[in-house]
Scaffold this motif. Structure first.
Motif, PDB file in Angstrom:
ATOM      1  N   LYS A  46       0.839  -1.204   0.000  1.00 41.76           N
ATOM      2  CA  LYS A  46       0.000   0.000   0.000  1.00 41.76           C
ATOM      3  C   LYS A  46       0.874   1.255   0.000  1.00 41.76           C
ATOM      4  O   LYS A  46       0.579   2.235  -0.695  1.00 41.76           O
ATOM      5  CB  LYS A  46      -0.922   0.005   1.236  1.00 41.76           C
ATOM      6  N   LEU A  50       0.955   4.214  -2.808  1.00 40.30           N
ATOM      7  CA  LEU A  50       0.801   5.635  -2.468  1.00 40.30           C
ATOM      8  C   LEU A  50       1.991   6.443  -2.982  1.00 40.30           C
ATOM      9  O   LEU A  50       1.825   7.525  -3.553  1.00 40.30           O
ATOM     10  CB  LEU A  50       0.714   5.814  -0.950  1.00 40.30           C
TER      11      LEU A  50
ATOM     12  N   ASP B  11      -5.482  16.207  -1.871  1.00 41.99           N
ATOM     13  CA  ASP B  11      -5.270  14.812  -2.238  1.00 41.99           C
ATOM     14  C   ASP B  11      -3.928  14.307  -1.695  1.00 41.99           C
ATOM     15  O   ASP B  11      -3.826  13.202  -1.139  1.00 41.99           O
ATOM     16  CB  ASP B  11      -5.294  14.717  -3.770  1.00 41.99           C
ATOM     17  N   ALA B  14      -4.084  13.976   2.155  1.00 37.03           N
ATOM     18  CA  ALA B  14      -4.765  12.731   2.547  1.00 37.03           C
ATOM     19  C   ALA B  14      -3.826  11.543   2.356  1.00 37.03           C
ATOM     20  O   ALA B  14      -3.796  10.611   3.175  1.00 37.03           O
ATOM     21  CB  ALA B  14      -6.038  12.549   1.721  1.00 37.03           C
ATOM     22  N   ALA B  15      -3.047  11.578   1.283  1.00 34.22           N
ATOM     23  CA  ALA B  15      -2.102  10.484   1.024  1.00 34.22           C
ATOM     24  C   ALA B  15      -1.046  10.417   2.120  1.00 34.22           C
ATOM     25  O   ALA B  15      -0.660   9.330   2.564  1.00 34.22           O
ATOM     26  CB  ALA B  15      -1.445  10.674  -0.340  1.00 34.22           C
ATOM     27  N   ASP B  17      -1.414  11.339   5.234  1.00 38.32           N
ATOM     28  CA  ASP B  17      -2.069  10.761   6.418  1.00 38.32           C
ATOM     29  C   ASP B  17      -2.132   9.238   6.305  1.00 38.32           C
ATOM     30  O   ASP B  17      -1.875   8.518   7.270  1.00 38.32           O
ATOM     31  CB  ASP B  17      -3.508  11.295   6.553  1.00 38.32           C
ATOM     32  N   GLU B  18      -2.493   8.785   5.112  1.00 35.83           N
ATOM     33  CA  GLU B  18      -2.630   7.351   4.894  1.00 35.83           C
ATOM     34  C   GLU B  18      -1.264   6.669   5.008  1.00 35.83           C
ATOM     35  O   GLU B  18      -1.121   5.608   5.621  1.00 35.83           O
ATOM     36  CB  GLU B  18      -3.231   7.110   3.499  1.00 35.83           C
ATOM     37  N   LEU B  19      -0.246   7.311   4.438  1.00 36.80           N
ATOM     38  CA  LEU B  19       1.126   6.798   4.522  1.00 36.80           C
ATOM     39  C   LEU B  19       1.527   6.640   5.992  1.00 36.80           C
ATOM     40  O   LEU B  19       2.081   5.610   6.399  1.00 36.80           O
ATOM     41  CB  LEU B  19       2.069   7.762   3.800  1.00 36.80           C
ATOM     42  N   GLN B  20       1.221   7.662   6.788  1.00 39.19           N
ATOM     43  CA  GLN B  20       1.578   7.645   8.206  1.00 39.19           C
ATOM     44  C   GLN B  20       0.891   6.472   8.916  1.00 39.19           C
ATOM     45  O   GLN B  20       1.490   5.799   9.756  1.00 39.19           O
ATOM     46  CB  GLN B  20       1.180   8.981   8.842  1.00 39.19           C
ATOM     47  N   SER B  21      -0.358   6.237   8.575  1.00 31.92           N
ATOM     48  CA  SER B  21      -1.116   5.150   9.201  1.00 31.92           C
ATOM     49  C   SER B  21      -0.514   3.784   8.843  1.00 31.92           C
ATOM     50  O   SER B  21      -0.363   2.911   9.712  1.00 31.92           O
ATOM     51  CB  SER B  21      -2.578   5.232   8.756  1.00 31.92           C
ATOM     52  N   PHE B  22      -0.164   3.602   7.573  1.00 37.72           N
ATOM     53  CA  PHE B  22       0.465   2.327   7.169  1.00 37.72           C
ATOM     54  C   PHE B  22       1.813   2.147   7.864  1.00 37.72           C
ATOM     55  O   PHE B  22       2.169   1.041   8.280  1.00 37.72           O
ATOM     56  CB  PHE B  22       0.652   2.274   5.650  1.00 37.72           C
TER      57      PHE B  22
END
Lengths: 109, 109
Positions: A46, A50, B11, B14-15, B17-22
Motif C-alpha cells: 500500500k 501511495l 489529495d 490525505a495520502a 495521512d494514509e502513509l503515516q497510518s500504514f
C-alpha cells in the motif's frame, strides 16, 4: 557420545526428544513469522502504491535510519543480537524497495 | 502531482495521512517480528547446545528442505511471495548455523 552412532544411550534418546520439542516450537514460531511478514508486505505494498501515485521515491533513508535504531533497541531488550536485527531489517527492506520500484515502473498493479 | 512540491493539495495531504497510518502498522508488525525472532533464536540456541553436546552437525539439510517446503506453502496461503519466504528463511538459517558453529567451537556458552 554421538547420536550418529547406534544404539542410542538413554542420555542421547532424551536429547533427541528435547530436540524434537524445540523443533516443534521453531516450526510454530516460523508459521507466525511468515504470517506477520505477509501482513507487513500488504502494508508496504500500500505504501508503494501511495508513493508511486504521489511521485515519492521508493526508498526513504531517514525513516529507515529511525526504524533501525528502534529495532536494535527492541532487539536488545528481547535479548536478540542487535547486529542480526539490523541485517535482518536491511534484508527485508531491500525486498520491499525492489517491490516499490516494480510498482513505480508499472510492473505491479 | 508530487508530495515533493509544496504546498500540498488536499489529495496529497490525505495520502500523507494514509502513509503515516500504514507506517504505524509496519512499526507494530516489526516489533512483533523482532520479538518472535528473539524467541526463535532462544529455541535454536538450545538446539545448538544439544547438537554440540551430542556430536550432531550444525546443519541439517533434510530438515531444512522440509521446512522450506512447508513455509512456501504457508506463504502462498497468506499471499506472501513464496520465493521471498524461501530467501528469508535461508537468510535466518544461515545466521543460526553460524551461531551453532560458534557454540560447537566453544565461543558461546
Amino acid at each position: 557420545m554421538s547420536l550418529l552412532n547406534q544404539p542410542l544411550d538413554p542420555d542421547d534418546a532424551a536429547a533427541l526428544d528435547e530436540l524434537q520439542s524445540f523443533r516443534q516450537s521453531i516450526d510454530n514460531i516460523d508459521a507466525a513469522l511468515i504470517h506477520l511478514l505477509a501482513e507487513r508486505f500488504k502494508a508496504t505494498q500500500k505504501v508503494g502504491e501511495l508513493k508511486a501515485a504521489h511521485g515519492l521515491p521508493a526508498a526513504d533513508p531517514e525513516r529507515e535510519r529511525r526504524q533501525i535504531t528502534r529495532l536494535k533497541a527492541l532487539a536488545e531488550s528481547a535479548s536478540l543480537d542487535p547486529v542480526f536485527a539490523e541485517k535482518w531489517f536491511n534484508f527485508v527492506v531491500a525486498e520491499v524497495i525492489h517491490h516499490h520500484e516494480r510498482i513505480a515502473s508499472g510492473e505491479e498493479a
